[in-house]
Write an enzyme that holds these catalytic residues in place. Structure first.
Site, mmCIF file in Angstrom:
data_model
loop_
_atom_site.group_PDB
_atom_site.id
_atom_site.type_symbol
_atom_site.label_atom_id
_atom_site.label_comp_id
_atom_site.label_asym_id
_atom_site.label_seq_id
_atom_site.Cartn_x
_atom_site.Cartn_y
_atom_site.Cartn_z
ATOM 1 C CE1 TYR A 1 21.847 -51.609 -4.784
ATOM 2 C CE2 TYR A 1 22.906 -49.511 -5.277
ATOM 3 C CZ TYR A 1 21.914 -50.234 -4.647
ATOM 4 O OH TYR A 1 20.980 -49.576 -3.880
ATOM 5 C CE LYS A 2 18.415 -52.454 -5.591
ATOM 6 N NZ LYS A 2 17.311 -51.565 -5.242
ATOM 7 C CG PHE B 1 13.009 -48.705 -2.185
ATOM 8 C CD1 PHE B 1 13.161 -50.082 -2.138
ATOM 9 C CD2 PHE B 1 14.024 -47.911 -1.681
ATOM 10 C CE1 PHE B 1 14.309 -50.663 -1.620
ATOM 11 C CE2 PHE B 1 15.177 -48.475 -1.155
ATOM 12 C CZ PHE B 1 15.321 -49.854 -1.124
ATOM 13 N NE ARG C 1 13.367 -58.590 -2.547
ATOM 14 C CZ ARG C 1 13.955 -57.417 -2.726
ATOM 15 N NH1 ARG C 1 13.253 -56.367 -3.134
ATOM 16 N NH2 ARG C 1 15.244 -57.259 -2.496
ATOM 17 C CG ASP D 1 13.185 -45.965 -7.788
ATOM 18 O OD1 ASP D 1 13.934 -46.740 -8.411
ATOM 19 O OD2 ASP D 1 13.276 -45.758 -6.563
HETATM 20 C C1 LIG Z 1 17.438 -50.592 -4.234
HETATM 21 C C2 LIG Z 1 16.496 -49.451 -4.405
HETATM 22 C C3 LIG Z 1 16.866 -48.147 -4.032
HETATM 23 C C4 LIG Z 1 18.193 -47.908 -3.353
HETATM 24 O O1 LIG Z 1 18.641 -46.590 -3.325
HETATM 25 P P1 LIG Z 1 20.136 -46.320 -2.850
HETATM 26 O O2 LIG Z 1 20.268 -44.876 -2.801
HETATM 27 O O3 LIG Z 1 21.043 -47.002 -3.825
HETATM 28 O O4 LIG Z 1 20.314 -46.960 -1.502
HETATM 29 C C5 LIG Z 1 15.981 -47.130 -4.300
HETATM 30 N N1 LIG Z 1 14.761 -47.370 -4.873
HETATM 31 C C6 LIG Z 1 14.377 -48.634 -5.214
HETATM 32 C C7 LIG Z 1 13.050 -48.867 -5.850
HETATM 33 C C8 LIG Z 1 15.235 -49.704 -4.975
HETATM 34 O O5 LIG Z 1 14.842 -50.941 -5.292
#
Ligand SMILES: *Cc1c(COP(=O)(O)O)cnc(C)c1O
Length: 422
Positions: free
Chosen positions: A246-247, A144, A396, A221
């Site tokens: 939040y996902k 990411f 997606r 992660d």
């Molecule tokens: C959504 C997501 C993030 C988001 O990080 P934030 O600090 O909440 O913006 C990080 N890593 C992955 C793999 C994600 O899918």
């Protein structure tokens, strides 16, 4: 119309009817189907295919938050911190560990954002390695963006070298690739459990073992896996992990992240953002920083209470339904989406940019076609069909086991087909 054309149309109609029937059957047989009604907005015809970016809110959340404003914040005022709120990061962290992460109590805490938590964990992992000969950080090219940028910054800060694993964008990182990349120079390996684009599910136990065999530490992660697949952090002996709430955990926009630190590393945990909330006896406000014992030492500043209250509703549901049942539904949802893709979209030249084997993917798939643009996704959104766009030309499709129905998937995929036909 020739007879041949007539037959093709009838076949297409049959296929259409068969898929409608299949979606209805799958919904009827789905043991989790009744949970959908507990989410706001699921009574409308809208097709939500982006719960992997922002989960839907539970009905209960509206009540929990307004009760909190009235009785907690409004009634208890500053007393609320002592009475309950200060303990929430650990209490909800433990519930998350139990319900979702496969983590015994005392190792998980809710704090900050994923980006900040990852920064703190990577720095803590580097501090735990503390070997000047190990000056490499390993990650993969499909990680990411925030993960990639963070390590670029940390490498500059700490004088480290980045070793990139080149990952197949339609699949994901493998144990063999990690075995090849990690070695006597490796300090830390940072990977996503589920690839944000392809949905590839990495072999977390196998890769963790490979990293340990190389004498290094791993940071996982879990943003796309928390609440979509079963995770055994303790059983795989993972060192550190972080993720969003939040996902699939429905904590709401910007709800705080979570951090997991294996108890093995807690006694010497050394995270870089020394704030008053992570200090021993925070309210003594004494001179000098001395970390609180255990996972509490991971905190920095005042915890974000609202988002924690929202995610608690989902954690209760997951404990009731079980992660095993969620994973089973998730596999069925993505398998159904792939079946519809085969029937409707593959003939139009769309490609599946995700693993075909259900055991190798999480709860989303990516569809690829040159005709998929930002504009086409915007027009889907306009019609209340909500997947998301991933450059250069991916759509997606994210499926949330507790709130997505099979009929909703079919409706969304039909709109994507229509979009392509125009
Ligand atoms: C959504 C997501 C993030 C988001 O990080 P934030 O600090 O909440 O913006 C990080 N890593 C992955 C793999 C994600 O899918």
């Amino acid at each position: 119309m020739t007879t041949q054309e007539q037959l093709t149309v009838e076949n297409a109609d049959d296929k259409e009817a068969a898929l409608q029937q299949l979606a209805a059957d799958l919904d009827r047989q789905d043991p989790l189907a009744h949970y959908r009604r507990r989410f706001i907005g699921t009574e409308t015809p809208l097709s939500y295919l982006d719960g992997n970016s922002l989960g839907r809110p539970l009905q209960r959340t509206a009540e929990d938050i307004s009760a909190f404003i009235r009785d907690g914040w409004g009634g208890r005022l500053i007393r609320g911190w002592d009475e309950e709120w200060l303990e929430l990061p650990q209490a909800i962290g433990d519930q998350l560990g139990r319900a979702v992460l496969g983590a015994a109590p005392g190792q998980t805490i809710i704090a900050d954002s994923t980006t900040v938590v990852l920064y703190k964990l990577i720095r803590a992992a580097l501090a735990a390695v503390a070997d000047p000969d190990r000056n490499e950080l390993v990650l993969d090219t499909e990680n990411f963006p925030t993960d990639r940028y963070l390590v670029e910054g940390i490498a500059l800060e700490e004088g480290l070298t980045l070793r990139w694993i080149e990952t197949d964008p339609n699949a994901g990182v493998t144990v063999d690739q990690v075995r090849e990349a990690a070695g006597p120079r490796t300090a830390v390996v940072l990977l996503s459990h589920i690839a944000y684009r392809s949905g590839h599910l990495a072999d977390l136990p196998g890769i963790t073992e490979a990293v340990h065999d190389a004498g290094a530490l791993v940071v996982w992660d879990l943003c796309h896996s928390a609440g979509s697949v079963e995770i055994g952090l303790d059983s795989a002996d993972v060192d550190f992990a972080a993720g969003c709430t939040y996902k699939y955990l429905n904590g709401g926009p910007g709800s705080p992240a979570f951090a997991y630190v294996n108890q093995r590393h807690l006694p010497s945990l050394n995270q870089p953002i020394w704030g008053w909330m992570g200090r021993k006896d925070a309210f003594d406000m004494g001179p000098g920083y001395e970390p609180a014992a255990g996972i509490r030492g991971f905190l920095s500043g005042t915890p974000a209470i609202f988002g924690m209250l929202a995610m608690r509703g989902t954690l209760d549901l997951i404990e009731e339904a079980s992660m095993a049942a969620l994973r089973e539904k998730s596999v069925k949802l993505t398998a159904f989406a792939v079946e519809v893709f085969e029937a409707w979209l593959a003939p139009l030249g769309v490609e599946l940019a995700s693993p075909r084997e259900p055991a190798e993917r999480g709860s989303h798939i990516t569809l690829d076609h040159r005709g998929f643009t930002k504009e086409s996704v915007a027009s889907l959104w306009h019609e209340d069909v909500i997947p998301d766009f991933r450059a250069p030309h991916g759509i997606r499709v994210g499926l949330s086991p507790l709130s997505t129905s099979f009929a909703e998937v079919l409706h969304g995929m039909a709109a994507i087909r229509e979009q392509l036909a125009h």
